[in-house]
Design an enzyme around this catalytic site. Structure first.
Site, PDB file in Angstrom:
ATOM      1  N   CYS A  26     -46.445   4.165  28.390  1.00 42.39           N
ATOM      2  CA  CYS A  26     -46.236   4.966  29.584  1.00 42.39           C
ATOM      3  C   CYS A  26     -46.860   6.306  29.228  1.00 42.39           C
ATOM      4  O   CYS A  26     -46.487   6.917  28.229  1.00 42.39           O
ATOM      5  CB  CYS A  26     -44.743   5.117  29.827  1.00 42.39           C
ATOM      6  N   GLU A  37     -26.138 -15.883 -11.816  1.00 41.64           N
ATOM      7  CA  GLU A  37     -25.129 -15.081 -11.121  1.00 41.64           C
ATOM      8  C   GLU A  37     -25.682 -14.642  -9.769  1.00 41.64           C
ATOM      9  O   GLU A  37     -26.878 -14.776  -9.509  1.00 41.64           O
ATOM     10  CB  GLU A  37     -24.710 -13.883 -11.978  1.00 41.64           C
ATOM     11  N   CYS A  70     -41.936  11.539  31.602  1.00 41.66           N
ATOM     12  CA  CYS A  70     -41.053  10.372  31.732  1.00 41.66           C
ATOM     13  C   CYS A  70     -39.717  10.684  31.045  1.00 41.66           C
ATOM     14  O   CYS A  70     -39.684  11.064  29.871  1.00 41.66           O
ATOM     15  CB  CYS A  70     -41.709   9.151  31.097  1.00 41.66           C
ATOM     16  N   LYS A  90     -30.593 -15.325 -15.914  1.00 41.84           N
ATOM     17  CA  LYS A  90     -30.866 -14.588 -17.147  1.00 41.84           C
ATOM     18  C   LYS A  90     -30.758 -15.514 -18.345  1.00 41.84           C
ATOM     19  O   LYS A  90     -29.851 -16.361 -18.385  1.00 41.84           O
ATOM     20  CB  LYS A  90     -29.848 -13.449 -17.306  1.00 41.84           C
ATOM     21  N   ASP A 115       0.845  -1.204   0.000  1.00 43.39           N
ATOM     22  CA  ASP A 115       0.000   0.000   0.000  1.00 43.39           C
ATOM     23  C   ASP A 115       0.875   1.247   0.000  1.00 43.39           C
ATOM     24  O   ASP A 115       0.595   2.232  -0.672  1.00 43.39           O
ATOM     25  CB  ASP A 115      -0.885   0.039   1.250  1.00 43.39           C
ATOM     26  N   TYR A 116       1.948   1.154   0.769  1.00 49.70           N
ATOM     27  CA  TYR A 116       2.841   2.297   0.888  1.00 49.70           C
ATOM     28  C   TYR A 116       3.416   2.668  -0.481  1.00 49.70           C
ATOM     29  O   TYR A 116       3.359   3.828  -0.910  1.00 49.70           O
ATOM     30  CB  TYR A 116       3.969   1.982   1.884  1.00 49.70           C
ATOM     31  N   ASP A 145     -26.628  -7.284  -2.888  1.00 51.85           N
ATOM     32  CA  ASP A 145     -27.582  -6.456  -2.168  1.00 51.85           C
ATOM     33  C   ASP A 145     -27.054  -5.033  -2.077  1.00 51.85           C
ATOM     34  O   ASP A 145     -26.367  -4.667  -1.134  1.00 51.85           O
ATOM     35  CB  ASP A 145     -27.773  -7.052  -0.775  1.00 51.85           C
ATOM     36  N   CYS A 186     -43.759   1.582  34.213  1.00 53.88           N
ATOM     37  CA  CYS A 186     -42.720   1.997  33.277  1.00 53.88           C
ATOM     38  C   CYS A 186     -41.341   1.742  33.889  1.00 53.88           C
ATOM     39  O   CYS A 186     -41.089   2.143  35.025  1.00 53.88           O
ATOM     40  CB  CYS A 186     -42.889   3.480  32.945  1.00 53.88           C
ATOM     41  N   LYS A 189     -34.791 -16.036  -4.639  1.00 57.67           N
ATOM     42  CA  LYS A 189     -34.445 -15.430  -3.353  1.00 57.67           C
ATOM     43  C   LYS A 189     -34.149 -16.494  -2.309  1.00 57.67           C
ATOM     44  O   LYS A 189     -34.879 -17.480  -2.189  1.00 57.67           O
ATOM     45  CB  LYS A 189     -35.620 -14.589  -2.857  1.00 57.67           C
ATOM     46  N   SER A 223     -36.770  -4.080 -12.998  1.00 60.45           N
ATOM     47  CA  SER A 223     -36.672  -4.835 -11.738  1.00 60.45           C
ATOM     48  C   SER A 223     -36.791  -6.310 -12.078  1.00 60.45           C
ATOM     49  O   SER A 223     -36.955  -6.666 -13.238  1.00 60.45           O
ATOM     50  CB  SER A 223     -37.830  -4.535 -10.815  1.00 60.45           C
ATOM     51  N   LEU A 224     -36.789  -7.129 -11.068  1.00 60.94           N
ATOM     52  CA  LEU A 224     -36.926  -8.558 -11.316  1.00 60.94           C
ATOM     53  C   LEU A 224     -38.085  -9.118 -10.528  1.00 60.94           C
ATOM     54  O   LEU A 224     -38.364  -8.673  -9.415  1.00 60.94           O
ATOM     55  CB  LEU A 224     -35.653  -9.274 -10.858  1.00 60.94           C
ATOM     56  N   GLU A 282     -24.001  -3.146  -9.782  1.00 59.11           N
ATOM     57  CA  GLU A 282     -24.537  -2.939  -8.444  1.00 59.11           C
ATOM     58  C   GLU A 282     -23.458  -2.353  -7.540  1.00 59.11           C
ATOM     59  O   GLU A 282     -22.387  -2.933  -7.396  1.00 59.11           O
ATOM     60  CB  GLU A 282     -24.986  -4.305  -7.897  1.00 59.11           C
ATOM     61  N   LYS A 287     -26.993 -12.379  -6.691  1.00 61.04           N
ATOM     62  CA  LYS A 287     -27.803 -11.153  -6.605  1.00 61.04           C
ATOM     63  C   LYS A 287     -27.249 -10.322  -5.440  1.00 61.04           C
ATOM     64  O   LYS A 287     -27.442 -10.651  -4.276  1.00 61.04           O
ATOM     65  CB  LYS A 287     -29.268 -11.500  -6.361  1.00 61.04           C
ATOM     66  N   ARG A 342     -30.550   4.169 -10.439  1.00 64.43           N
ATOM     67  CA  ARG A 342     -31.695   3.543 -11.102  1.00 64.43           C
ATOM     68  C   ARG A 342     -32.914   4.470 -11.074  1.00 64.43           C
ATOM     69  O   ARG A 342     -33.685   4.518 -12.014  1.00 64.43           O
ATOM     70  CB  ARG A 342     -32.020   2.229 -10.403  1.00 64.43           C
ATOM     71  N   ASP A 369       0.905   4.210  -2.720  1.00 60.33           N
ATOM     72  CA  ASP A 369       0.639   5.603  -2.353  1.00 60.33           C
ATOM     73  C   ASP A 369       1.751   6.534  -2.808  1.00 60.33           C
ATOM     74  O   ASP A 369       1.509   7.686  -3.160  1.00 60.33           O
ATOM     75  CB  ASP A 369       0.453   5.728  -0.836  1.00 60.33           C
ATOM     76  N   CYS A 376     -39.790   5.543  34.581  1.00 63.95           N
ATOM     77  CA  CYS A 376     -40.347   6.503  35.552  1.00 63.95           C
ATOM     78  C   CYS A 376     -41.298   5.844  36.549  1.00 63.95           C
ATOM     79  O   CYS A 376     -41.833   6.502  37.428  1.00 63.95           O
ATOM     80  CB  CYS A 376     -41.063   7.628  34.815  1.00 63.95           C
ATOM     81  N   TYR A 389     -22.666  -6.084 -14.184  1.00 70.88           N
ATOM     82  CA  TYR A 389     -23.329  -7.294 -14.673  1.00 70.88           C
ATOM     83  C   TYR A 389     -24.077  -7.092 -15.989  1.00 70.88           C
ATOM     84  O   TYR A 389     -24.879  -7.936 -16.388  1.00 70.88           O
ATOM     85  CB  TYR A 389     -24.270  -7.885 -13.615  1.00 70.88           C
TER      86      TYR A 389
HETATM   87  S1  IVH Z   1     -29.792  -7.605 -13.701  1.00 69.22           S
HETATM   88  C1  IVH Z   1     -33.054  -7.156 -15.846  1.00 69.22           C
HETATM   89  N1  IVH Z   1     -28.068  -8.786 -12.125  1.00 69.22           N
HETATM   90  O1  IVH Z   1     -31.581  -6.573  -8.464  1.00 69.22           O
HETATM   91  C2  IVH Z   1     -32.696  -7.032 -14.754  1.00 69.22           C
HETATM   92  N2  IVH Z   1     -29.572  -7.251 -11.152  1.00 69.22           N
HETATM   93  O2  IVH Z   1     -34.526  -6.807  -8.552  1.00 69.22           O
HETATM   94  C3  IVH Z   1     -32.211  -6.449 -13.557  1.00 69.22           C
HETATM   95  N3  IVH Z   1     -29.256  -6.934  -8.741  1.00 69.22           N
HETATM   96  O3  IVH Z   1     -32.327  -3.424  -9.782  1.00 69.22           O
HETATM   97  C4  IVH Z   1     -30.789  -6.201 -13.482  1.00 69.22           C
HETATM   98  N4  IVH Z   1     -27.565  -8.324  -8.516  1.00 69.22           N
HETATM   99  O4  IVH Z   1     -30.252  -3.665  -8.289  1.00 69.22           O
HETATM  100  C5  IVH Z   1     -29.088  -7.909 -12.205  1.00 69.22           C
HETATM  101  N5  IVH Z   1     -26.466  -9.894 -10.852  1.00 69.22           N
HETATM  102  C6  IVH Z   1     -27.458  -9.021 -10.940  1.00 69.22           C
HETATM  103  C7  IVH Z   1     -27.931  -8.333  -9.816  1.00 69.22           C
HETATM  104  C8  IVH Z   1     -29.005  -7.451  -9.958  1.00 69.22           C
HETATM  105  C9  IVH Z   1     -28.370  -7.479  -7.894  1.00 69.22           C
HETATM  106  C10 IVH Z   1     -30.316  -5.979  -8.365  1.00 69.22           C
HETATM  107  C11 IVH Z   1     -30.393  -4.731  -9.192  1.00 69.22           C
HETATM  108  C12 IVH Z   1     -31.787  -4.705  -9.763  1.00 69.22           C
HETATM  109  C13 IVH Z   1     -32.509  -5.587  -8.816  1.00 69.22           C
HETATM  110  C14 IVH Z   1     -33.707  -6.195  -9.471  1.00 69.22           C
END
Ligand code: IVH
Length: 676
Positions: free
Chosen positions: A417, A111, A422, A281, A31-32, A115, A399, A305, A80-81, A170, A113, A134, A35, A402, A222
């Site tokens: 309470c 792949e 209090c 996918k 690291d040093y 968070d 309580c 999930k 979204s999914l 993500e 998911k 998004r 830097d 108090c 992704y």
């Molecule tokens: S693909 C068409 N790939 O999940 C699809 N999303 O519920 C959506 N997420 O908004 C994007 N890991 O924030 C995709 N490997 C992954 C992901 C991923 C997490 C999140 C992403 C999306 C949400 C959908």
């Protein structure tokens, strides 16, 4: 060697090591030493500022603050999914896909998911040009300076690709960075973050990229636009220098996908970051395009999930927490145990009914669970482990703070309470008043508030405005400088608008959204105070429960005295009514109304939109931003869908308007979170 060559060589060297460190995980330099390279480059650039380029590794933390985030429409909607929770549901998805494709086998990519927060990144001539959140999927906030602070994000691709392209991924925070962040928050006596996901999302919206940089965010990419298969795109992303996650698999059929899911369901706890499932996918991009999407969800992808993680531990005690409204929340004190990325030593037991229904007793071994959400809960008791001498838990009658008698209101699960004085409630009210979404008085964390109360410098939040600097400076751990800072932030809070003041004073059921509506409708405290129950109830969005709570609040002498103090301090007690408070999502936007709305009259909706800075038009065109549609919406709805205009229900519209979910739900969450 010419100076610009020297600089370029150094940059290449730094990029190489940065890649080895952040992407390949195979650092060659300490690291040093790394830097030192960076410092050398910074020095050369400082001497030759005309040679600084946007993609230089020194430019990750922009020095100037971004004031506001511009809104940008996504090139392609960010979807979204749909979720699946079982093998059956996953196989149903496969059936649907096969039917759409009209073939026997489909190739998938599975792949992890992650968070975190989805982000869209734009590259122009190989250089990172723009990054957008998004948002609502159609448009998001441009937060480029904040994204530049993510060290694994290439400011420049390692190889050439098309002149302009988009990548998605993500942004997340590792478990370790999250732990450290909360440690720092605790030291500073600031509110803790609930989980890595919230802290990543929150960090991205900070105004100062320097602070974002300290948050140590990370990203996995992704999605790359174009290409023939998703699998090849993932490989390509890696080649271009983007951080991709190594744990993905090309699966020949859904059985292989399910195997991947089961594998990771077991292994996920070992990962240094949180995942909440697997994303599946369809591999062929041509097939993806063929299948298309419904309103917000692709037909070619789905998420699997994971079940909430569970652990067994011993319940050593049940204690009581007194909230600012006097609500008593029983808390399970647990033998610390590691679960889903953090050590759990407390869990909410919600209320007396919950303890009775599950017959939870001190000394029991219990199963705790942490779902997609943060708050760990006690799921059940392991009866086989119950000690022989265990006794049923008896809820206290007084309580714990108090000692006044606790009261249960008819039809409510909570016990309260009702002693206004209090100490727990007094402290809770002050803490709510100064909190970030309320008057936002920095430097007044829990410990300082406690000290102020103990030293009798304040007895309610009104006293805050009459604190003397010299008295604050005398407090333990306070110095001249911190006292001055506190006095400054107290002074600054006086600029908050009436709606914030209204939220801060803590009327039950009045969250931020409701406070805005009340401030806008009544315009001043005087008018709100003298409003009849009927007038309150006739305000749209205000139900009888809120109306009663507001009316009762203003009947109470103690509250009126407090308000007098605030008025004397110079807080804002009225709001310009004509202008209305601009709502960012409405400003400059064109709305078209159609059909019958469930509660709002057309005129009311129109007034709301206009007050918030939007326009209402009678016919729909490409320029329309939103169609607010009620029942029997007819041809305008069809046209909106055809033109891709976003359609809103009244409920969605009001949510956007108040910028908040359900008031009660939210205040419940706030109280729960303050536990941890
Ligand atoms: S693909 C068409 N790939 O999940 C699809 N999303 O519920 C959506 N997420 O908004 C994007 N890991 O924030 C995709 N490997 C992954 C992901 C991923 C997490 C999140 C992403 C999306 C949400 C959908």
């Amino acid at each position: 060697m010419k100076i610009h060559e020297q600089i370029e060589n150094l940059r290449d060297e730094i990029r190489k090591h940065s890649h080895l460190y952040y992407i390949e995980n195979k650092p060659e330099l300490s690291d040093y030493d790394f830097d030192q390279l960076l410092k050398k480059l910074e020095k050369l650039e400082a001497e030759n500022p005309e040679l600084i380029t946007q993609d230089s590794p020194t430019q990750r933390v922009g020095s100037d603050l971004s004031k506001d985030f511009p809104t940008v429409i996504h090139k392609k909607q960010m979807l979204s999914l749909a979720n699946t929770y079982s093998k059956e549901e996953l196989f149903d998805f496969d059936q649907r896909v096969k039917k759409l494709a009209d073939c026997e086998e489909i190739e998938y990519v599975a792949e992890l998911k992650f968070d975190g927060s989805a982000i869209s990144l734009h590259y122009e001539n190989g250089i990172f040009a723009r990054g957008i959140t998004r948002g609502d999927g159609i448009q998001g906030d441009e937060i480029t300076p904040n994204l530049r602070t993510i060290k694994s994000l290439p400011l420049r691709t390692r190889k050439e690709h098309t002149a302009e392209f988009e990548v998605r991924g993500e942004v997340f925070m590792t478990k370790e960075s999250f732990r450290k962040l909360n440690e720092r928050q605790e030291e500073k006596d600031e509110k803790l973050f609930a989980n890595p996901r919230n802290s990543a999302a929150g960090s991205l919206k900070l105004q100062d990229p320097k602070i974002v940089s300290e948050r140590d965010l990370n990203i996995f990419c992704y999605y790359l636009e174009g290409g023939e298969t998703h699998y090849e795109n993932l490989l390509k992303l890696k080649e271009l220098g983007f951080p991709t996650n190594p744990n993905f698999r090309l699966c020949k059929n859904i059985e292989e996908v399910f195997e991947f899911c089961s594998e990771w369901e077991n292994k996920r706890a070992n990962l240094p970051y949180e995942i909440d499932g697997v994303v599946i996918k369809v591999n062929s991009i041509a097939q993806q395009e063929n299948f298309g999407q419904t309103a917000k969800i692709p037909r070619w992808a789905i998420s699997y999930k994971f079940k909430a993680e569970k652990a067994e531990t011993k319940l050593s005690d049940i204690t009581m927490q007194v909230g600012r409204t006097g609500a008593i929340t029983p808390v399970a004190e647990l033998e610390p145990t590691f679960l889903a990325g953090s050590t759990i030593s407390r869990a909410t037991l919600h209320n007396e009914g919950e303890i009775k229904a599950k017959d939870i007793r001190v000394g029991d071994t219990v199963v705790i669970e942490k779902g997609g959400d943060v708050i760990p809960k006690v799921v059940e008791v392991v009866l086989s482990e119950r000690p022989k001498d265990s006794v049923e838990f008896e809820f206290p009658k007084t309580c714990p703070v108090c000692e006044s008698e606790l009261v249960r209101t008819e039809g409510e699960a909570v016990i309260r309470c009702v002693n206004f004085a209090c100490p727990a409630q007094v402290q809770g009210r002050i803490q709510h008043f100064v909190s970030r979404n309320a008057m936002d008085i920095e430097g007044l964390g829990e410990a300082v508030v406690k000290m102020l109360l103990e030293n009798e410098l304040v007895s309610d939040f009104g006293d805050i405005y009459f604190l003397e600097k010299s008295k604050i400076a005398e407090l333990e751990r306070m110095a001249e400088k911190s006292a001055q800072n506190l006095v400054d932030s107290i002074e600054k809070s006086k600029e908050k608008p009436f709606s914030k003041v209204l939220y801060s004073i803590g009327i039950r059921f009045v969250g931020q959204g409701t406070a805005k509506v009340l401030a806008k409708t009544f315009g001043s405290l005087e008018k709100l105070k003298s409003a009849t129950l009927e007038e309150l109830e006739n305000t749209f969005e205000i139900g009888p429960k809120i109306a009663i709570s507001v009316a009762e609040f203003f009947k109470d002498e103690r509250n009126l005295e407090l308000l007098e103090k605030l008025e004397k301090a110079g807080l804002s007690f009225s709001e310009e009514q004509k202008e209305g408070e601009k709502v960012a999502e409405f400003e400059g936007k064109t709305f078209v109304l159609t059909g019958t709305l469930p509660t709002l009259k057309r005129e009311e909706a129109k007034e709301l939109i206009e007050n918030a800075g939007g326009k209402v038009s009678s016919s729909i065109s490409k320029k329309t931003n939103f169609l607010l549609a009620g029942e029997k919406a007819g041809s305008k709805l069809a046209k909106a869908e055809k033109l891709g205009v976003k359609v809103l229900s009244e409920e969605e519209f009001l949510k956007m308007f108040s910028g908040e979910k359900n008031e009660e739900e939210q205040s419940g969450i706030d109280e729960q979170l303050s536990l941890f």
